[in-house]
Design a protein around this motif. Structure first.
Motif, PDB file in Angstrom:
ATOM      1  N   LYS A  14      33.042 -58.146  21.001  1.00  0.00           N
ATOM      2  CA  LYS A  14      33.991 -59.270  21.008  1.00  0.00           C
ATOM      3  C   LYS A  14      35.011 -59.105  19.884  1.00  0.00           C
ATOM      4  O   LYS A  14      35.349 -60.046  19.199  1.00  0.00           O
ATOM      5  CB  LYS A  14      33.248 -60.598  20.847  1.00  0.00           C
ATOM      6  N   TYR A  16      38.804 -58.325  18.934  1.00  0.00           N
ATOM      7  CA  TYR A  16      40.112 -58.404  19.577  1.00  0.00           C
ATOM      8  C   TYR A  16      41.221 -58.100  18.583  1.00  0.00           C
ATOM      9  O   TYR A  16      41.043 -58.240  17.379  1.00  0.00           O
ATOM     10  CB  TYR A  16      40.353 -59.819  20.123  1.00  0.00           C
ATOM     11  N   TYR A  28      44.169 -57.466  23.181  1.00  0.00           N
ATOM     12  CA  TYR A  28      43.531 -56.171  23.354  1.00  0.00           C
ATOM     13  C   TYR A  28      42.110 -56.273  22.823  1.00  0.00           C
ATOM     14  O   TYR A  28      41.848 -57.012  21.876  1.00  0.00           O
ATOM     15  CB  TYR A  28      44.264 -55.090  22.549  1.00  0.00           C
ATOM     16  N   THR A  29      41.190 -55.524  23.414  1.00  0.00           N
ATOM     17  CA  THR A  29      39.849 -55.413  22.855  1.00  0.00           C
ATOM     18  C   THR A  29      39.788 -54.125  22.041  1.00  0.00           C
ATOM     19  O   THR A  29      40.544 -53.188  22.288  1.00  0.00           O
ATOM     20  CB  THR A  29      38.752 -55.381  23.937  1.00  0.00           C
ATOM     21  N   THR A  37      42.113 -51.496  23.993  1.00  0.00           N
ATOM     22  CA  THR A  37      42.298 -51.549  25.440  1.00  0.00           C
ATOM     23  C   THR A  37      42.971 -52.872  25.790  1.00  0.00           C
ATOM     24  O   THR A  37      42.458 -53.942  25.441  1.00  0.00           O
ATOM     25  CB  THR A  37      40.945 -51.454  26.180  1.00  0.00           C
ATOM     26  N   GLN A  39      43.958 -56.138  27.573  1.00  0.00           N
ATOM     27  CA  GLN A  39      43.226 -57.051  28.450  1.00  0.00           C
ATOM     28  C   GLN A  39      44.172 -57.938  29.241  1.00  0.00           C
ATOM     29  O   GLN A  39      44.094 -57.989  30.458  1.00  0.00           O
ATOM     30  CB  GLN A  39      42.254 -57.918  27.640  1.00  0.00           C
ATOM     31  N   GLU A  40      45.061 -58.644  28.528  1.00  0.00           N
ATOM     32  CA  GLU A  40      45.981 -59.543  29.219  1.00  0.00           C
ATOM     33  C   GLU A  40      47.082 -60.007  28.281  1.00  0.00           C
ATOM     34  O   GLU A  40      46.939 -59.979  27.063  1.00  0.00           O
ATOM     35  CB  GLU A  40      45.238 -60.754  29.775  1.00  0.00           C
TER      36      GLU A  40
END
Length: 77
Positions: A14, A16, A28-29, A37, A39-40
């Protein structure tokens, strides 16, 4: 009331980073190797941010856990 908790060593999954993604703030994670990566995108446009906030999001704002992520995003709304 009984509360049971357990602590474990390792990566919680978790992590971010909130940073600029075009003209929006993106989420992003970050994995255990430091790889980001996408995410949105949020619905927060960077054009409405202050100069100080723009500097922060260009560098990336880290958040650990969903609560901290939501707290950081609320500060921009």
């Amino acid at each position: 009331q009984i509360i049971v908790s357990q602590e474990k060593e390792g990566f919680c999954g978790k992590h971010y980073i909130i940073k600029e993604n075009g003209d929006m703030l993106g989420i992003y994670t970050i994995d255990e190797t430091g790889t980001e990566t996408f995410q949105e995108d949020t619905d927060i446009a960077t054009r409405y941010l202050t100069e100080e906030d723009l500097i922060k999001v260009k560098e990336g704002i880290k958040a650990i856990g969903d609560d901290q992520l939501h707290s950081v995003l609320e500060d921009f709304e």
